[in-house]
Motif scaffolding. Sequence first.
Motif, PDB file in Angstrom:
ATOM      1  N   ARG A  26       0.825  -1.209   0.000  1.00 37.18           N
ATOM      2  CA  ARG A  26       0.000   0.000   0.000  1.00 37.18           C
ATOM      3  C   ARG A  26       0.860   1.261   0.000  1.00 37.18           C
ATOM      4  O   ARG A  26       0.506   2.278  -0.594  1.00 37.18           O
ATOM      5  CB  ARG A  26      -0.917  -0.010   1.224  1.00 37.18           C
ATOM      6  N   ASP A  27       2.014   1.179   0.671  1.00 40.73           N
ATOM      7  CA  ASP A  27       2.920   2.332   0.734  1.00 40.73           C
ATOM      8  C   ASP A  27       3.827   2.441  -0.488  1.00 40.73           C
ATOM      9  O   ASP A  27       4.624   3.375  -0.589  1.00 40.73           O
ATOM     10  CB  ASP A  27       3.791   2.245   1.994  1.00 40.73           C
ATOM     11  N   GLY A  28       3.739   1.464  -1.405  1.00 38.02           N
ATOM     12  CA  GLY A  28       4.569   1.490  -2.595  1.00 38.02           C
ATOM     13  C   GLY A  28       5.982   1.001  -2.373  1.00 38.02           C
ATOM     14  O   GLY A  28       6.881   1.312  -3.160  1.00 38.02           O
ATOM     15  N   ASP A  29       6.192   0.202  -1.320  1.00 35.21           N
ATOM     16  CA  ASP A  29       7.526  -0.328  -1.017  1.00 35.21           C
ATOM     17  C   ASP A  29       7.681  -1.727  -1.604  1.00 35.21           C
ATOM     18  O   ASP A  29       6.753  -2.543  -1.561  1.00 35.21           O
ATOM     19  CB  ASP A  29       7.747  -0.384   0.499  1.00 35.21           C
ATOM     20  N   ARG A  30       8.863  -2.008  -2.126  1.00 39.36           N
ATOM     21  CA  ARG A  30       9.114  -3.320  -2.732  1.00 39.36           C
ATOM     22  C   ARG A  30       9.251  -4.406  -1.685  1.00 39.36           C
ATOM     23  O   ARG A  30       8.990  -5.577  -1.953  1.00 39.36           O
ATOM     24  CB  ARG A  30      10.402  -3.285  -3.568  1.00 39.36           C
ATOM     25  N   GLN A  31       9.732  -4.047  -0.510  1.00 38.63           N
ATOM     26  CA  GLN A  31      10.086  -5.036   0.503  1.00 38.63           C
ATOM     27  C   GLN A  31       9.451  -4.706   1.848  1.00 38.63           C
ATOM     28  O   GLN A  31       9.165  -3.552   2.147  1.00 38.63           O
ATOM     29  CB  GLN A  31      11.613  -5.090   0.678  1.00 38.63           C
ATOM     30  N   ILE A  32       9.260  -5.741   2.649  1.00 36.63           N
ATOM     31  CA  ILE A  32       8.905  -5.553   4.053  1.00 36.63           C
ATOM     32  C   ILE A  32      10.166  -5.120   4.785  1.00 36.63           C
ATOM     33  O   ILE A  32      11.234  -5.723   4.637  1.00 36.63           O
ATOM     34  CB  ILE A  32       8.403  -6.867   4.666  1.00 36.63           C
ATOM     35  N   ASP A  33      10.070  -4.061   5.573  1.00 35.55           N
ATOM     36  CA  ASP A  33      11.203  -3.684   6.407  1.00 35.55           C
ATOM     37  C   ASP A  33      10.817  -3.814   7.875  1.00 35.55           C
ATOM     38  O   ASP A  33       9.690  -4.190   8.215  1.00 35.55           O
ATOM     39  CB  ASP A  33      11.724  -2.275   6.059  1.00 35.55           C
ATOM     40  N   THR A  34      11.748  -3.522   8.761  1.00 38.46           N
ATOM     41  CA  THR A  34      11.513  -3.752  10.187  1.00 38.46           C
ATOM     42  C   THR A  34      10.469  -2.801  10.755  1.00 38.46           C
ATOM     43  O   THR A  34       9.785  -3.145  11.727  1.00 38.46           O
ATOM     44  CB  THR A  34      12.821  -3.631  10.988  1.00 38.46           C
ATOM     45  N   ALA A  35      10.314  -1.620  10.174  1.00 43.23           N
ATOM     46  CA  ALA A  35       9.261  -0.706  10.634  1.00 43.23           C
ATOM     47  C   ALA A  35       7.885  -1.272  10.303  1.00 43.23           C
ATOM     48  O   ALA A  35       6.940  -1.130  11.090  1.00 43.23           O
ATOM     49  CB  ALA A  35       9.445   0.674  10.014  1.00 43.23           C
ATOM     50  N   HIS A  36       7.741  -1.915   9.151  1.00 43.16           N
ATOM     51  CA  HIS A  36       6.481  -2.588   8.829  1.00 43.16           C
ATOM     52  C   HIS A  36       6.180  -3.677   9.857  1.00 43.16           C
ATOM     53  O   HIS A  36       5.033  -3.823  10.314  1.00 43.16           O
ATOM     54  CB  HIS A  36       6.553  -3.235   7.439  1.00 43.16           C
TER      55      HIS A  36
ATOM     56  N   PRO B  29      -4.541   1.135  24.595  1.00 41.00           N
ATOM     57  CA  PRO B  29      -3.090   1.332  24.627  1.00 41.00           C
ATOM     58  C   PRO B  29      -2.729   2.518  25.499  1.00 41.00           C
ATOM     59  O   PRO B  29      -3.504   3.470  25.636  1.00 41.00           O
ATOM     60  CB  PRO B  29      -2.729   1.578  23.158  1.00 41.00           C
ATOM     61  N   SER B  30      -1.549   2.453  26.096  1.00 41.31           N
ATOM     62  CA  SER B  30      -1.064   3.567  26.900  1.00 41.31           C
ATOM     63  C   SER B  30      -0.734   4.748  25.989  1.00 41.31           C
ATOM     64  O   SER B  30      -0.725   4.634  24.766  1.00 41.31           O
ATOM     65  CB  SER B  30       0.189   3.148  27.664  1.00 41.31           C
ATOM     66  N   SER B  31      -0.432   5.867  26.602  1.00 39.31           N
ATOM     67  CA  SER B  31      -0.103   7.053  25.812  1.00 39.31           C
ATOM     68  C   SER B  31       1.152   6.831  24.981  1.00 39.31           C
ATOM     69  O   SER B  31       1.242   7.313  23.845  1.00 39.31           O
ATOM     70  CB  SER B  31       0.092   8.260  26.738  1.00 39.31           C
ATOM     71  N   SER B  32       2.108   6.088  25.521  1.00 39.35           N
ATOM     72  CA  SER B  32       3.346   5.846  24.775  1.00 39.35           C
ATOM     73  C   SER B  32       3.110   4.938  23.579  1.00 39.35           C
ATOM     74  O   SER B  32       3.651   5.167  22.493  1.00 39.35           O
ATOM     75  CB  SER B  32       4.415   5.251  25.699  1.00 39.35           C
ATOM     76  N   VAL B  33       2.283   3.894  23.759  1.00 39.08           N
ATOM     77  CA  VAL B  33       1.973   3.000  22.640  1.00 39.08           C
ATOM     78  C   VAL B  33       1.142   3.736  21.598  1.00 39.08           C
ATOM     79  O   VAL B  33       1.362   3.594  20.391  1.00 39.08           O
ATOM     80  CB  VAL B  33       1.247   1.741  23.141  1.00 39.08           C
ATOM     81  N   SER B  34       0.193   4.535  22.055  1.00 43.10           N
ATOM     82  CA  SER B  34      -0.620   5.322  21.121  1.00 43.10           C
ATOM     83  C   SER B  34       0.246   6.281  20.314  1.00 43.10           C
ATOM     84  O   SER B  34       0.055   6.452  19.101  1.00 43.10           O
ATOM     85  CB  SER B  34      -1.687   6.104  21.885  1.00 43.10           C
TER      86      SER B  34
ATOM     87  N   TYR C  24       2.803   7.566  15.220  1.00 45.78           N
ATOM     88  CA  TYR C  24       4.012   7.889  14.468  1.00 45.78           C
ATOM     89  C   TYR C  24       4.172   6.945  13.277  1.00 45.78           C
ATOM     90  O   TYR C  24       4.511   7.376  12.164  1.00 45.78           O
ATOM     91  CB  TYR C  24       5.215   7.803  15.395  1.00 45.78           C
ATOM     92  N   LEU C  25       3.887   5.653  13.496  1.00 44.33           N
ATOM     93  CA  LEU C  25       4.014   4.680  12.419  1.00 44.33           C
ATOM     94  C   LEU C  25       3.009   4.954  11.299  1.00 44.33           C
ATOM     95  O   LEU C  25       3.311   4.752  10.118  1.00 44.33           O
ATOM     96  CB  LEU C  25       3.813   3.265  12.978  1.00 44.33           C
ATOM     97  N   VAL C  26       1.813   5.395  11.661  1.00 46.03           N
ATOM     98  CA  VAL C  26       0.794   5.691  10.656  1.00 46.03           C
ATOM     99  C   VAL C  26       1.247   6.808   9.720  1.00 46.03           C
ATOM    100  O   VAL C  26       0.849   6.850   8.543  1.00 46.03           O
ATOM    101  CB  VAL C  26      -0.535   6.067  11.354  1.00 46.03           C
ATOM    102  N   GLN C  27       2.084   7.715  10.209  1.00 44.71           N
ATOM    103  CA  GLN C  27       2.528   8.854   9.404  1.00 44.71           C
ATOM    104  C   GLN C  27       3.617   8.501   8.394  1.00 44.71           C
ATOM    105  O   GLN C  27       4.060   9.354   7.640  1.00 44.71           O
ATOM    106  CB  GLN C  27       3.053   9.958  10.321  1.00 44.71           C
TER     107      GLN C  27
ATOM    108  N   VAL D 179      14.047   0.350  15.127  1.00 47.64           N
ATOM    109  CA  VAL D 179      14.697   0.991  16.273  1.00 47.64           C
ATOM    110  C   VAL D 179      14.732   2.501  16.090  1.00 47.64           C
ATOM    111  O   VAL D 179      14.561   3.266  17.052  1.00 47.64           O
ATOM    112  CB  VAL D 179      16.106   0.405  16.486  1.00 47.64           C
ATOM    113  N   GLU D 180      14.928   2.951  14.859  1.00 47.65           N
ATOM    114  CA  GLU D 180      14.894   4.389  14.605  1.00 47.65           C
ATOM    115  C   GLU D 180      13.528   4.974  14.976  1.00 47.65           C
ATOM    116  O   GLU D 180      13.437   6.045  15.597  1.00 47.65           O
ATOM    117  CB  GLU D 180      15.200   4.675  13.135  1.00 47.65           C
ATOM    118  N   VAL D 181      12.461   4.268  14.606  1.00 44.97           N
ATOM    119  CA  VAL D 181      11.116   4.730  14.941  1.00 44.97           C
ATOM    120  C   VAL D 181      10.917   4.759  16.460  1.00 44.97           C
ATOM    121  O   VAL D 181      10.361   5.722  17.007  1.00 44.97           O
ATOM    122  CB  VAL D 181      10.064   3.819  14.280  1.00 44.97           C
TER     123      VAL D 181
END
Length: 227
Positions: A36-46, A95-100, A105-108, A181-183
């Motif tokens: 959906r994001d137009g990425d060729r590969q699954i990465d660790t953020a996915h 979810p807690s505030s940190s998980v939310s 952030y991941l949705v963006q 980890v960056e995320v």
Amino acid sequence: MQSRTPSTQFAGAEAEDQLSEQLAAMVNTARRRAARDGDRQIDTAHLLHSLLESDREVWDLLDGGAGGAGAVEGGGGATATGGGGAGPADPESPPSSSVSKLLGYLVQRSIGYGLRWQNTVEDSGAVPAIAEQPGGVAGWSPAVTAAMDAAASRMRARGAESASGADLFAGLLADEDCRAVEVLRRAGIDLDAVAGRLREAERQDREDHERDRALSGGGDGHIPGRR
């Protein structure tokens, strides 16, 4: 959940046939998100995004077992939830505030920070197409393959028959340079505290495994924690 095959190294053309049903479902979700994001590969953020959506045990690892009420920052204590998927005390808790914050952030990704990752390979350096790498898995970034292998190693260490979401989460954290980890860093997650909780959970699982073996006559008769 049982593994589809007894293999404990996720590599090669049949890698996805070697996943437990739990991890296979996470990979499928990550693949749909990547497409959906137009990425060729699954990465660790996915994969991290899929973990947070489907494995509430990871919420406990992030929040120190707070079950939706705790904060990650400053949570240095190790509260074990176990590696097999025990989950938070209240499965219906939000979810807690940190998980939310992390999920938000991941949705963006597709409209913000993730744009610079498009059409690039997640790895420490320039590499050829994944299918051309020895032991590589088509559609997986090199960092994803490494995280899956780390998950299998943790699974073996704690005496389990299939890898859990916590095993995969630990595999993601093992690569300090991966996108997941960056995320986590950008979201303000205390990675040292999370790593401590994972170590404690793994230690508890090993002890439980040895205790079960001893009680069933499969070990040397010694129950951890007893002289």
